[in-house]
Design a protein around this motif. Structure first.
Motif, short mmCIF file in Angstrom:
data_model
loop_
_atom_site.label_atom_id
_atom_site.label_comp_id
_atom_site.label_asym_id
_atom_site.label_seq_id
_atom_site.Cartn_x
_atom_site.Cartn_y
_atom_site.Cartn_z
N ARG A 77 -33.73 28.21 -90.02
CA ARG A 77 -33.93 27.67 -91.36
C ARG A 77 -33.35 26.26 -91.47
N LEU A 78 -32.17 26.08 -90.89
CA LEU A 78 -31.57 24.74 -90.89
C LEU A 78 -32.42 23.76 -90.08
N TRP A 79 -32.99 24.25 -88.98
CA TRP A 79 -33.84 23.39 -88.16
C TRP A 79 -35.10 22.96 -88.91
N ALA A 80 -35.69 23.89 -89.66
CA ALA A 80 -36.88 23.55 -90.44
C ALA A 80 -36.55 22.52 -91.52
N ALA A 81 -35.40 22.69 -92.19
CA ALA A 81 -34.98 21.70 -93.19
C ALA A 81 -34.69 20.36 -92.53
N PHE A 82 -34.10 20.38 -91.36
CA PHE A 82 -33.80 19.15 -90.63
C PHE A 82 -35.07 18.42 -90.23
N SER A 83 -36.07 19.16 -89.77
CA SER A 83 -37.34 18.54 -89.37
C SER A 83 -38.03 17.90 -90.58
N GLY A 84 -38.02 18.59 -91.71
CA GLY A 84 -38.62 18.01 -92.91
C GLY A 84 -37.91 16.75 -93.37
N CYS A 85 -36.59 16.74 -93.24
CA CYS A 85 -35.82 15.55 -93.62
C CYS A 85 -36.16 14.37 -92.72
N LEU A 86 -36.33 14.63 -91.43
CA LEU A 86 -36.70 13.55 -90.50
C LEU A 86 -38.10 13.03 -90.78
N ASP A 87 -39.01 13.90 -91.16
CA ASP A 87 -40.36 13.46 -91.51
C ASP A 87 -40.33 12.52 -92.72
N LEU A 88 -39.52 12.86 -93.71
CA LEU A 88 -39.39 11.99 -94.89
C LEU A 88 -38.76 10.65 -94.51
N LEU A 89 -37.74 10.69 -93.66
CA LEU A 89 -37.09 9.45 -93.23
C LEU A 89 -38.07 8.56 -92.46
N GLU A 90 -38.86 9.15 -91.59
CA GLU A 90 -39.83 8.35 -90.83
C GLU A 90 -40.87 7.73 -91.76
N ALA A 91 -41.36 8.51 -92.73
CA ALA A 91 -42.36 7.98 -93.66
C ALA A 91 -41.79 6.82 -94.48
N ASP A 92 -40.52 6.94 -94.92
CA ASP A 92 -39.91 5.87 -95.69
C ASP A 92 -39.65 4.63 -94.84
N MET A 93 -39.31 4.84 -93.58
CA MET A 93 -39.11 3.69 -92.69
C MET A 93 -40.42 2.95 -92.46
N ARG A 94 -41.50 3.70 -92.31
CA ARG A 94 -42.81 3.05 -92.16
C ARG A 94 -43.21 2.33 -93.45
N ARG A 95 -42.89 2.92 -94.59
CA ARG A 95 -43.18 2.26 -95.87
C ARG A 95 -42.38 0.97 -96.00
N ALA A 96 -41.10 1.02 -95.63
CA ALA A 96 -40.28 -0.19 -95.70
C ALA A 96 -40.78 -1.26 -94.74
N LEU A 97 -41.28 -0.85 -93.59
CA LEU A 97 -41.85 -1.81 -92.63
C LEU A 97 -43.09 -2.47 -93.20
N ALA A 98 -43.97 -1.69 -93.81
CA ALA A 98 -45.19 -2.25 -94.38
C ALA A 98 -44.89 -3.18 -95.55
#
Length: 236
Positions: A77-98
């Motif tokens: 369960r912690l791993w699933a929450a961790f993976s979702g958090c990383l997905d959000l971080l990656e999306a925001d980093m790509r948004r900041a780059l654009a």
């Protein structure tokens, strides 16, 4: 102990990722500045450090085949929450780059969202001097700061993407197989149950006389209307 450490790391990562999300949405707006870009970079690096620590803490026990069933379920369960958090971080980093590429702070700069009156009493010359003072104060005139930041951000996006891919290769925990500890809407049901007795007491209290009288009058009028309609039907 490892599970508690993982929870603490994930809580810190969630807070840092949420802050990074808010900062990334501000890039390109009227509140954008060199200070905001620096804070965004600092928050991004803090989130990456927390992500690396959480990955190291979670990967080792999940790859241990002798781990107990309940403890493994909790770590998954912690791993699933961790993976979702990383997905959000990656999306925001790509948004900041654009957004950072579309709205550079370096001169000549593309106009951001305008929220006030441009210029001043000094005319074009005074406006130009104000812009130069703003650039010197904000550090915009020192080298290709925007280009360096964007190239660094692009490298970090690729590194995070590689880390997510490596996690999926090392630990096979599909998110749809993770069982939640609570049923869907459990928090809403608990809130409703806690507020239930008060509502029942309010409904079961003494009846308001004015409301009872109004209901009786309405019923009498309705019965009279029905009787009148039946008489008219018989006469016709």
């Amino acid at each position: 102990m490892a599970r508690e450490e993982c929870k603490a790391l994930l809580d810190a990562l969630n807070r840092t990722t949420a802050r990074h999300h808010q900062l990334a949405l501000t890039v390109g707006g009227s509140a954008d500045s060199r200070a905001l870009r620096r804070e965004l970079r600092r928050t991004r690096r803090e989130a990456q450090e927390l992500a690396a620590a959480a990955r190291a803490r979670l990967t080792a026990p999940l790859r241990d085949r002798g781990l107990g069933g309940e403890e493994r379920a909790e770590l998954e369960r912690l791993w699933a929450a961790f993976s979702g958090c990383l997905d959000l971080l990656e999306a925001d980093m790509r948004r900041a780059l654009a957004l950072g590429s579309a709205f550079p702070l370096q001169a000549p700069r593309r106009p951001l969202v305008r929220t006030g009156v441009a210029g001043g009493p000094g005319g074009p010359g005074g406006s130009a001097r104000s812009l130069r003072r703003l650039a010197e104060r904000d550090g915009d005139g020192d080298g290709d700061a925007d280009g360096d930041d964007l190239r660094e951000l692009e490298r970090e996006v690729l590194q995070l993407s590689d880390m997510i891919h490596g996690m999926e290769m090392k630990v096979n925990v599909p998110r749809w197989t993770v069982q939640a500890r609570q049923t869907a809407g459990a928090e809403l049901l608990s809130a409703a149950s806690s507020a239930g007795p008060a509502s029942v007491q309010e409904r079961s209290g003494p009846c308001d006389p004015s409301k009872a009288l109004a209901a009786a009058v309405f019923s009498a009028v309705l019965l009279a209307a029905v009787a009148l309609a039946v008489c008219v039907a018989k006469l016709s």
